[in-house]
Design a protein around this motif. Structure first.
Motif, short mmCIF file in Angstrom:
data_model
loop_
_atom_site.label_atom_id
_atom_site.label_comp_id
_atom_site.label_asym_id
_atom_site.label_seq_id
_atom_site.Cartn_x
_atom_site.Cartn_y
_atom_site.Cartn_z
N PHE A 196 0.91 -1.43 0.12
CA PHE A 196 0.06 -0.10 -0.08
C PHE A 196 0.82 1.21 0.01
O PHE A 196 0.21 2.36 0.17
CB PHE A 196 -0.85 -0.02 1.14
CG PHE A 196 -2.03 -1.12 1.17
CD1 PHE A 196 -3.17 -0.74 0.45
CD2 PHE A 196 -1.81 -2.27 1.55
CE1 PHE A 196 -4.04 -1.97 0.24
CE2 PHE A 196 -2.91 -3.44 1.52
CZ PHE A 196 -4.00 -2.86 0.85
N ASP A 197 2.14 1.13 -0.08
CA ASP A 197 2.98 2.35 -0.37
C ASP A 197 2.94 3.05 -1.68
O ASP A 197 3.28 2.36 -2.66
CB ASP A 197 4.47 1.90 0.02
CG ASP A 197 5.41 3.25 0.07
OD1 ASP A 197 5.11 4.27 -0.57
OD2 ASP A 197 6.47 2.84 0.53
N PRO A 198 2.24 4.03 -1.98
CA PRO A 198 2.08 4.65 -3.20
C PRO A 198 3.34 4.82 -3.79
O PRO A 198 3.43 4.93 -5.00
CB PRO A 198 1.43 5.90 -2.96
CG PRO A 198 0.63 5.82 -1.59
CD PRO A 198 1.73 5.04 -0.82
N PHE A 199 4.48 5.31 -3.33
CA PHE A 199 5.77 5.62 -3.95
C PHE A 199 6.54 4.16 -4.48
O PHE A 199 7.38 4.19 -5.22
CB PHE A 199 6.65 6.10 -2.88
CG PHE A 199 6.34 7.60 -2.66
CD1 PHE A 199 6.58 8.37 -3.49
CD2 PHE A 199 5.89 7.63 -1.39
CE1 PHE A 199 6.35 9.85 -3.04
CE2 PHE A 199 5.39 9.07 -1.12
CZ PHE A 199 5.66 10.06 -1.74
N CYS A 200 5.75 2.99 -4.17
CA CYS A 200 6.14 1.81 -4.60
C CYS A 200 5.31 1.14 -5.70
O CYS A 200 5.45 -0.17 -6.34
CB CYS A 200 6.43 0.77 -3.57
SG CYS A 200 7.73 1.21 -2.37
N TRP A 201 4.30 1.77 -6.19
CA TRP A 201 3.40 1.15 -6.96
C TRP A 201 4.01 1.38 -8.57
O TRP A 201 3.65 0.56 -9.36
CB TRP A 201 1.94 1.95 -6.99
CG TRP A 201 1.23 1.61 -5.61
CD1 TRP A 201 1.55 0.65 -4.96
CD2 TRP A 201 0.13 2.30 -5.08
NE1 TRP A 201 0.42 0.46 -3.84
CE2 TRP A 201 -0.33 1.77 -4.13
CE3 TRP A 201 -0.34 3.64 -5.34
CZ2 TRP A 201 -0.94 2.17 -3.01
CZ3 TRP A 201 -1.43 4.09 -4.68
CH2 TRP A 201 -1.96 3.37 -3.57
N PHE A 202 4.56 2.38 -8.88
CA PHE A 202 5.01 2.54 -10.05
C PHE A 202 6.52 2.35 -10.44
O PHE A 202 7.20 2.64 -9.39
CB PHE A 202 4.78 4.24 -10.47
CG PHE A 202 5.40 4.67 -11.89
CD1 PHE A 202 4.80 4.07 -12.87
CD2 PHE A 202 6.12 5.50 -11.97
CE1 PHE A 202 5.03 4.60 -14.13
CE2 PHE A 202 6.44 6.20 -13.19
CZ PHE A 202 6.20 5.66 -14.40
N LYS A 203 6.81 1.68 -11.37
CA LYS A 203 7.83 0.80 -11.71
C LYS A 203 8.76 0.09 -10.42
O LYS A 203 9.67 0.26 -10.08
CB LYS A 203 8.84 2.14 -11.92
CG LYS A 203 8.81 2.62 -13.41
CD LYS A 203 9.24 1.64 -14.23
CE LYS A 203 9.46 2.52 -15.79
NZ LYS A 203 10.09 1.49 -16.75
N ARG A 204 7.65 -0.70 -9.71
CA ARG A 204 8.00 -1.46 -8.68
C ARG A 204 9.21 -2.44 -8.89
O ARG A 204 9.48 -2.82 -10.03
CB ARG A 204 7.00 -2.14 -8.17
CG ARG A 204 7.27 -3.28 -6.96
CD ARG A 204 6.05 -3.88 -6.56
NE ARG A 204 5.07 -2.97 -5.92
CZ ARG A 204 3.93 -3.28 -5.34
NH1 ARG A 204 3.54 -4.26 -5.86
NH2 ARG A 204 3.18 -2.47 -4.80
N TYR A 205 10.20 -2.35 -7.72
CA TYR A 205 11.27 -3.02 -8.10
C TYR A 205 10.86 -4.53 -7.63
O TYR A 205 10.62 -4.85 -6.59
CB TYR A 205 12.41 -2.60 -7.14
CG TYR A 205 13.64 -3.23 -6.94
CD1 TYR A 205 14.82 -2.82 -7.88
CD2 TYR A 205 13.78 -4.76 -6.49
CE1 TYR A 205 16.02 -3.64 -7.99
CE2 TYR A 205 15.06 -5.23 -6.44
CZ TYR A 205 16.10 -4.86 -7.22
OH TYR A 205 17.36 -5.39 -7.45
#
Length: 356
Positions: free
Chosen positions: A222-231
């Motif tokens: 649920f971390d928005p900063f990890c939704w896009f281009k997730r590692y």
């Protein structure tokens, strides 16, 4: 603990002090230990904590930005006057909201070559010297790096350069690298630096060396900063850790807590037994078996409230994923700003809905 491991902390977006970074890490691990039934854990008895802090320099640049980009920052950003004004208007529209002023501008600054290079040079020196001094001592402590949020982009780009130009990865490999709330793939899309999915910033394998013996990339669902281009690169030694819950911060931190939930919070990442428990166990602080872990996780889950807002998070995540289709250049940056503004308003609506 004899010869305590050295933990080098690299903070994320926003303004931080060395004390606040250490405190966030310390509070998270202390709470994690409580879930395992240990009430009097002192992180400083187990680790020697050090920091690399870039926020003072970033704060100065934000100050220049607020003064209509006087000085060298204007050339560094290379934005058109209309786009500059748009960003300034956004700051005014959200009434100086610190999220926009610090977090969004921090990312924007990292994406500009001159500002990023200035801090990477300092980071090369600080971390390179720390690695050489610690690992040259055969009886020295283990060296662990923990980077959070924007700090994961800094450390990825720094280690890529250090281990291809200055340090031999076999002789000077880190003991552990923890990349928490990893955003290095997101920044790489714009910077064009080494791709985190194939770079040397991973652990050693049979076929080729990496920068560390154990690698732990971590993200919260649920971390928005990890939704896009997730590692999503799986380490050889270590683990790609995916957590799925978050807590009501106002029940836990009753003093000076302005947000009700924050799945991006460094404290909250390490309070979760999935993360903090593995960190402590892998560094010899505690011995835990499967039953210990299940009990700790059950205790932790009593404090979470994830399900209530999963629908709203999915809507915001879909918007963020749409950023990938935008083009590069000034036009693409404008489109990203438009989308980020829309996302911010969705988050603001979510705040109202949950009264946070």
């Amino acid at each position: 603990m004899a010869n305590k491991p050295v933990v080098l902390l690299i903070h994320g977006m926003g303004t931080h002090t060395d004390t606040s970074v250490k405190e966030d890490f310390t509070v998270g691990l202390k709470q994690c230990m409580e879930f395992f039934g240990h009430k009097n854990f002192d992180v400083n008895d187990a680790f020697t904590l050090k920091t690399f802090n870039y926020s003072e320099y970033w704060d100065n640049k934000r100050g220049e930005f607020a003064k209509y980009l006087q000085g060298d920052i204007k050339e560094s950003l290379s934005l058109t006057p209309n786009l500059i004004q748009k960003i300034l208007n956004l700051t005014a529209e959200f009434d100086g909201d610190e999220f926009l002023y610090t977090h969004v501008l921090d990312v924007l600054f990292y994406l500009t070559g001159a500002l990023r290079s200035h801090q990477l040079i300092k980071l090369h020196k600080a971390i390179g010297d720390e690695i050489e001094a610690t690992i040259n001592d055969l009886n020295g402590p283990r060296l662990v790096i923990v980077a959070h949020s924007l700090g994961t982009a800094f450390i990825h780009d720094c280690l890529t350069q250090l281990y291809t130009k200055r340090l031999d990865p076999i002789s000077f490999g880190l003991d552990q690298l923890w990349s928490v709330a990893t955003v290095s793939r997101l920044t790489q899309m714009v910077t064009g630096m080494d791709d985190p999915t194939t770079s040397i910033v991973t652990d050693h394998s049979v076929s080729k060396p990496g920068v560390c013996k154990e690698f732990y990339p971590v993200y919260n669902e649920f971390d928005p900063f990890c939704w896009f281009k997730r590692y999503a690169r799986t380490p050889n030694e270590g683990s790609l850790i995916n957590t799925k819950h978050f807590r009501d911060l106002r029940k836990i931190y009753s003093v000076n807590e302005t947000m009700r939930f924050n799945p991006h919070d460094l404290r909250e990442y390490f309070a979760d037994p999935e993360v903090g428990g593995r960190f402590l166990a892998s560094n010899g602080v505690i011995n835990i078996n499967l039953n210990d872990f299940k009990l700790a996780h059950a205790n932790y889950r009593k404090t979470t409230f994830t399900g209530a807002i999963s629908g709203s998070f999915k809507t915001i995540r879909a918007k963020l994923e749409g950023l990938e289709s935008t083009s590069n250049g000034v036009g693409g940056m404008k489109a990203r700003l438009d989308t980020l503004t829309e996302i911010y308003k969705l988050i603001d609506d979510l705040r109202d809905e949950l009264k946070i």
